[in-house]
Design an enzyme around this catalytic site. Sequence first.
Site, PDB file in Angstrom:
ATOM      1  N   SER A  42      -8.170   5.289   4.495  1.00 15.65           N
ATOM      2  CA  SER A  42      -7.545   5.549   5.984  1.00 15.65           C
ATOM      3  C   SER A  42      -7.061   6.784   6.608  1.00 15.65           C
ATOM      4  O   SER A  42      -7.965   7.887   6.332  1.00 15.65           O
ATOM      5  CB  SER A  42      -6.351   4.462   5.893  1.00 15.65           C
ATOM      6  OG  SER A  42      -6.188   3.951   7.314  1.00 15.65           O
ATOM      7  N   ASP A 154     -10.846  -0.441   7.427  1.00 16.95           N
ATOM      8  CA  ASP A 154      -9.793   0.297   6.859  1.00 16.95           C
ATOM      9  C   ASP A 154     -10.010   0.068   5.508  1.00 16.95           C
ATOM     10  O   ASP A 154      -9.909  -0.801   4.658  1.00 16.95           O
ATOM     11  CB  ASP A 154      -8.587   0.033   7.696  1.00 16.95           C
ATOM     12  CG  ASP A 154      -7.455   1.184   7.040  1.00 16.95           C
ATOM     13  OD1 ASP A 154      -6.960   1.223   6.146  1.00 16.95           O
ATOM     14  OD2 ASP A 154      -7.103   1.508   8.004  1.00 16.95           O
TER      15      ASP A 154
END
Length: 261
Positions: A42, A154
């Site tokens: 991320s 993510d």
Amino acid sequence: MERRPKVGLALGSGAARGYAHIGVIKVLEKHGVPIDLITGSSIGSLIGALYASGLSVDYIESMAYRIKRRHWVDITFPKLGLIAGKKVEEMIRFLTGNKNFDELKIPLGVVATDLRSKRVILIREGNVAFAVRASIAIPGIFSPVMKEGMVLVDGGVLERVPGRAAREMGADVVIGVELGFSAGTSLNNIYDIIIQTFEVMGREIQFLKSYDCDVLITPHLESVNPIAFSEPEKCIKEGTRAAEAALPKIMSILERKGEEK
């Protein structure tokens, strides 16, 4: 010839708290701790990609103070996500020089989650900006990235701190950075609800999974709202403080691993 252990830096997820990664890198640089490879999940993949592409940590820090929400948010009709993600991908392309992985100054591994196979995906080839765009795609906020039949979102969904990925890339010593969780946040809009859901999930993942890191740096960022990119100074200072506190352990492990070599 004297050999030394290969050091991998595993930068964790945490949205706006990711500014703390800048402080960690500054400390490692200052004290001569080598960074032979980087893995990122991320926001960790974004900071890692910028540094691995050759941008100085001071330049990355200066950008943290200048970048505003309007520079990377492109609201879309919410079919798969509230933010299309094209704007942020173009920004990353520009900042990284549109490099592919094999053109980076430091080897990089970007961690994403494939919703179809329900597994962690380590991306190490192709365009860096495209990979980072997938790794930062918080479900519900950013539209996912489609690649070779995969639906990528993510990396923090399954791998908050990608220590295993660093091992896979050949690291003898892994320094991980866990950005932690909010002490509590207001729930005023859909962004707050989604992020707080991830906070709850992430805390459980932390309890259940080992990060496979020799040293885990844990800045205290409980008071920082993960979707408010307005406190870079606070995050960077806390990243610096936490890295300085972990430095004796890092140096001890490097010395021991070096003797084993």
